[in-house]
Design a protein around this motif. Structure first.
Motif, mmCIF file in Angstrom:
data_model
loop_
_atom_site.group_PDB
_atom_site.id
_atom_site.type_symbol
_atom_site.label_atom_id
_atom_site.label_comp_id
_atom_site.label_asym_id
_atom_site.label_seq_id
_atom_site.Cartn_x
_atom_site.Cartn_y
_atom_site.Cartn_z
ATOM 1 N N ILE A 247 47.846 34.839 43.920
ATOM 2 C CA ILE A 247 46.633 35.580 43.610
ATOM 3 C C ILE A 247 45.503 34.803 44.263
ATOM 4 O O ILE A 247 45.292 33.627 43.956
ATOM 5 N N ALA A 248 44.830 35.430 45.245
ATOM 6 C CA ALA A 248 43.959 34.699 46.171
ATOM 7 C C ALA A 248 44.806 33.590 46.805
ATOM 8 O O ALA A 248 45.902 33.844 47.283
ATOM 9 N N ALA B 108 51.737 34.520 28.088
ATOM 10 C CA ALA B 108 51.162 33.233 27.685
ATOM 11 C C ALA B 108 51.652 32.105 28.587
ATOM 12 O O ALA B 108 50.861 31.260 29.029
ATOM 13 N N GLU B 109 52.950 32.095 28.878
ATOM 14 C CA GLU B 109 53.540 30.990 29.637
ATOM 15 C C GLU B 109 53.272 31.083 31.133
ATOM 16 O O GLU B 109 53.050 30.051 31.787
ATOM 17 N N ARG B 110 53.301 32.298 31.698
ATOM 18 C CA ARG B 110 53.258 32.454 33.153
ATOM 19 C C ARG B 110 51.889 32.841 33.692
ATOM 20 O O ARG B 110 51.619 32.639 34.880
ATOM 21 N N ARG B 111 51.036 33.415 32.849
ATOM 22 C CA ARG B 111 49.749 33.905 33.338
ATOM 23 C C ARG B 111 48.553 33.201 32.717
ATOM 24 O O ARG B 111 47.515 33.080 33.363
ATOM 25 N N LEU B 112 48.631 32.769 31.476
ATOM 26 C CA LEU B 112 47.478 32.149 30.836
ATOM 27 C C LEU B 112 47.527 30.625 30.890
ATOM 28 O O LEU B 112 46.579 29.991 31.376
ATOM 29 N N ALA C 96 41.536 25.259 34.505
ATOM 30 C CA ALA C 96 40.142 25.602 34.205
ATOM 31 C C ALA C 96 39.549 24.758 33.090
ATOM 32 O O ALA C 96 38.345 24.823 32.839
ATOM 33 N N ALA C 97 40.366 23.959 32.409
ATOM 34 C CA ALA C 97 39.918 23.263 31.195
ATOM 35 C C ALA C 97 38.701 22.379 31.444
ATOM 36 O O ALA C 97 37.781 22.326 30.616
ATOM 37 N N GLY C 98 38.665 21.688 32.574
ATOM 38 C CA GLY C 98 37.527 20.815 32.856
ATOM 39 C C GLY C 98 36.232 21.580 32.994
ATOM 40 O O GLY C 98 35.160 21.069 32.665
ATOM 41 N N THR C 99 36.308 22.819 33.452
ATOM 42 C CA THR C 99 35.128 23.668 33.585
ATOM 43 C C THR C 99 34.753 24.307 32.252
ATOM 44 O O THR C 99 33.564 24.406 31.904
ATOM 45 N N LEU C 100 35.752 24.748 31.495
ATOM 46 C CA LEU C 100 35.487 25.434 30.230
ATOM 47 C C LEU C 100 34.998 24.479 29.151
ATOM 48 O O LEU C 100 34.258 24.875 28.250
ATOM 49 N N HIS D 264 43.527 36.526 31.841
ATOM 50 C CA HIS D 264 44.138 35.956 33.050
ATOM 51 C C HIS D 264 43.208 36.026 34.257
ATOM 52 O O HIS D 264 42.927 34.980 34.877
ATOM 53 N N PRO D 265 42.702 37.200 34.656
ATOM 54 C CA PRO D 265 41.805 37.196 35.814
ATOM 55 C C PRO D 265 40.544 36.370 35.602
ATOM 56 O O PRO D 265 40.029 35.772 36.558
ATOM 57 N N LEU D 266 40.051 36.307 34.382
ATOM 58 C CA LEU D 266 38.854 35.502 34.134
ATOM 59 C C LEU D 266 39.138 34.010 34.274
ATOM 60 O O LEU D 266 38.310 33.252 34.793
ATOM 61 N N LEU D 267 40.319 33.572 33.845
ATOM 62 C CA LEU D 267 40.700 32.172 34.061
ATOM 63 C C LEU D 267 40.907 31.892 35.541
ATOM 64 O O LEU D 267 40.512 30.835 36.047
ATOM 65 N N VAL D 268 41.519 32.833 36.252
ATOM 66 C CA VAL D 268 41.688 32.672 37.695
ATOM 67 C C VAL D 268 40.324 32.548 38.374
ATOM 68 O O VAL D 268 40.106 31.677 39.234
#
Length: 267
Positions: free
Chosen positions: A109-110, A128-132, A139-143, A241-245
């Motif tokens: 994806i991208a 949960a396991e494959r997409r999130l 993304a954790a460091g940003t969130l 998922h897309p928002l985390l991506v």
């Protein structure tokens, strides 16, 4: 190829309009060392096309390690009639069900890897396991720790949030409005992150950045393959998922959208 016209760039590749030796106008993506990206896109387009003659999907003319060639599509203004047809055709695409979640090729994806390992489900665990989880880690460091922990709680509750199990559907996987081209022949889907997933994911993403005639598309879809009750309330889950991506790709600008999605799921 001749009469090559540069159209800019996207992620790690450049975009071009060109004419083939036999006079056909084509769209070309080109990059150095991007073979896995183009291979995944081509595999996804061909797999979606296998759903049937009405699958609203671009043809693949050629793919190699450094380029992908598709037909040139002339865009036009979307009409209500085209939206109705797209809604019905999308429903038929989803009804051409694979037997597993994921897909038999490495996903992208991208420029990001997308874990397509085939899996029998249930969808909630697979999602949960494959997409999130993979993109939450990145993304954790940003969130930040607070929002990251709140997303983790969504993962812990996902069995209750996911709604009824439907089994895998053949989905586009990145169906935001920019990947729906309106042409004189109707809507055509491009740039998939295709896989066996939940059809509500495609429906949720259609509204992520707005789609012309969205209400008409969804009404026509529902006439052909009605979504399960409560699907609109589950939209924030499918958008996580897309928002985390997007957070991984573009940074803190999307943290607020992640927070909004989590709040809607918590309410």
């Amino acid at each position: 190829m001749r009469d090559v016209r540069d159209l800019g760039s996207s992620h790690s590749w450049t975009l071009h309009q060109a004419v083939t030796g036999d006079g056909r106008q084509v769209f070309v993506k080109r990059a150095r060392g991007a073979g896995d990206v183009f291979a995944a896109e081509a595999a996804g387009l061909r797999w979606l096309k296998e759903a049937g003659p009405r699958a609203p999907v671009a043809d693949v003319l050629e793919v190699a390690g450094d380029h992908l060639v598709l037909p040139w599509l002339e865009e036009t203004a979307p009409t209500r009639e085209a939206a109705e047809r797209f809604g019905r055709d999308l429903a038929l695409l989803h009804l051409a069900r694979p037997d597993r979640y994921g897909a038999p090729w490495p996903g992208k994806i991208a420029d990001l890897d997308l874990d397509n390992t085939p899996d029998g489900g249930p969808w909630s665990r697979w999602y949960a396991e494959r997409r999130l989880a993979p993109y939450l880690r990145r993304a954790a460091g940003t969130l930040g720790p607070g929002l990251t922990r709140r997303v983790e709680r969504v993962l812990e509750r996902i069995g209750d949030l996911a709604g009824p199990e439907e089994g895998p559907a053949r989905i586009h996987g990145d169906l935001w409005s920019g990947n729906v081209m309106w042409t004189t022949g109707g809507a055509v889907l491009i740039d998939p992150a295709a896989h066996g997933g939940h059809r509500e994911t495609d429906l949720a993403m259609l509204g992520l950045f707005g789609l012309p005639h969205l209400a008409t598309v969804l009404a026509a879809y529902a006439e052909t393959a009605p979504p399960a009750a409560g699907w609109r309330e589950r939209t924030p889950l499918h958008l996580l998922h897309p928002l985390l991506v997007h957070t991984v790709l573009y940074g803190a600008a999307y943290a607020g959208r992640v927070d909004e999605a989590v709040r809607n799921l918590s309410g």
